[in-house]
Design a protein around this motif. Structure first.
Motif, PDB file in Angstrom:
ATOM      1  N   ARG A  83      -4.993  -8.911  -3.215  1.00 24.87           N
ATOM      2  CA  ARG A  83      -5.427  -7.853  -4.130  1.00 24.87           C
ATOM      3  C   ARG A  83      -5.078  -6.486  -3.576  1.00 24.87           C
ATOM      4  N   ILE A  84      -4.946  -5.528  -4.503  1.00 23.73           N
ATOM      5  CA  ILE A  84      -4.659  -4.135  -4.182  1.00 23.73           C
ATOM      6  C   ILE A  84      -5.783  -3.293  -4.759  1.00 23.73           C
ATOM      7  N   THR A  85      -6.401  -2.467  -3.937  1.00 24.78           N
ATOM      8  CA  THR A  85      -7.527  -1.656  -4.386  1.00 24.78           C
ATOM      9  C   THR A  85      -7.333  -0.200  -3.981  1.00 24.78           C
ATOM     10  N   ARG A 142       7.317  -1.596  -5.484  1.00 23.14           N
ATOM     11  CA  ARG A 142       6.890  -1.816  -6.871  1.00 23.14           C
ATOM     12  C   ARG A 142       5.428  -2.257  -6.928  1.00 23.14           C
ATOM     13  N   LEU A 143       5.002  -3.025  -5.951  1.00 27.26           N
ATOM     14  CA  LEU A 143       3.592  -3.407  -5.881  1.00 27.26           C
ATOM     15  C   LEU A 143       2.712  -2.192  -5.607  1.00 27.26           C
ATOM     16  N   LEU A 144       3.138  -1.350  -4.672  1.00 18.22           N
ATOM     17  CA  LEU A 144       2.370  -0.145  -4.358  1.00 18.22           C
ATOM     18  C   LEU A 144       2.244   0.763  -5.567  1.00 18.22           C
ATOM     19  N   MET A 194      -6.152   3.510  -0.107  1.00 23.93           N
ATOM     20  CA  MET A 194      -5.581   2.371  -0.826  1.00 23.93           C
ATOM     21  C   MET A 194      -5.383   1.212   0.148  1.00 23.93           C
ATOM     22  N   ARG A 195      -5.707  -0.013  -0.306  1.00 31.77           N
ATOM     23  CA  ARG A 195      -5.603  -1.168   0.577  1.00 31.77           C
ATOM     24  C   ARG A 195      -4.874  -2.323  -0.104  1.00 31.77           C
TER      25      ARG A 195
END
Length: 294
Positions: free
Chosen positions: A69-71, A57-59, A1-2
């Motif tokens: 961005r989160i991927t 909360r973002l994670l 996860m990034r």
């Protein structure tokens, strides 16, 4: 996860509810780059209001980033700082529903829920409405709903708060087991001794940015920090059989003159480490938990 260049702000004009307060004119977090891998335990620190809960909360996917961005987010479970217990469900009914959300059949979800309630010493509350629970009991339910999912990513925001000593120990072991089984765990806790010596990496949020403040030798390379309770295991392997690689807790190892291997690791990893040794057909001579020298 990034996470690549991730930021989060609140309010149309910056700050919480448009007040303009916060780092960078309303940005609680800004320019956060983070890579999370399997079998990793990550601690997040920071002052009150620095953005620790926002990052978690973002994670967990509860909030979306305002920038970046989160991927690569795996199946995720989340324990919030405040569990919304005022729902028209019983404890067992809620946990069973959560199990169904995580893909379990109804009977399996109910069995899993009962098992976790028993682990946390809360099985007597199975038929109790959530709204009638104490803070400590509702926290056990919050933790149980996350653990029963066996997630790839477990996010814990002050999850130990309100738990009794036995329940805290259960959560400690469960975190170690989740990591040992290939999961990633990210946690925040106000107690600096929580899981001392176990995190692979520690980050601090300051000024809206994320900074690494403490590293650990990668799993399987030894070098356990001398902090917090440690488990000391004396074991003997079959003739000619090497110590299994990638053991949970990144144990430090040494050999005694009689050929015994002594492994030392953070105490929460004791169960997972023992299972790893036994799976490799190693004989366990002794197990002891002791405070690390400082």
């Amino acid at each position: 996860m990034r996470l690549d260049g991730v930021g989060r702000r609140y309010g149309r004009r910056g700050g919480v509810s448009g007040t303009g307060k916060g780092p960078g004119g309303g940005w609680v977090l800004r320019g956060v780059d983070l890579s999370l891998s399997e079998r990793q335990l990550v601690r997040v620190q920071g002052d009150n209001g620095s953005g620790k809960s926002t990052l978690l909360r973002l994670l967990a996917g509860i909030d979306a980033p305002s920038a970046g961005r989160i991927t690569g987010r795996p199946p995720t479970a989340y324990v919030p700082e405040r569990f919304p217990a005022a729902m028209p469900l019983t404890v067992l009914g809620y946990l069973t529903r959560m199990g169904r959300v995580h893909g379990l059949r109804r009977d399996a979800a109910a069995d899993e829920a009962r098992g976790w309630l028993e682990c946390f010493g809360a099985d007597a509350y199975a038929r109790t409405p959530l709204a009638e629970l104490s803070k400590g009991s509702s926290q056990k339910v919050a933790v149980a709903q996350a653990l029963m999912a066996r997630p790839g990513l477990l996010v814990l925001d002050e999850a130990w708060t309100g738990l009794d000593l036995n329940a805290r120990a259960v959560l400690d072991r469960s975190v170690a087991e989740r990591v040992a089984e290939g999961g990633t765990v990210v946690f925040v806790d106000h107690d600096p001794a929580r899981l001392a010596g176990a995190p692979d990496v520690t980050y601090r949020i300051e000024g809206g940015g994320l900074h690494e403040v403490d590293g650990r030798v990668p799993p399987g390379h030894g070098g356990v920090p001398a902090a917090g309770p440690q488990v000391r295991i004396e074991a003997e392997g079959p003739p000619g059989v090497a110590l299994p690689s990638g053991l949970p807790g990144s144990p430090r190892t040494e050999q005694t003159p009689d050929g015994t291997t002594v492994l030392t690791a953070p105490a929460p990893y004791s169960d997972a480490l023992l299972r790893g040794l036994l799976a490799g057909h190693w004989h366990i001579r002794s197990v002891a938990v002791e405070e690390a020298s400082r």
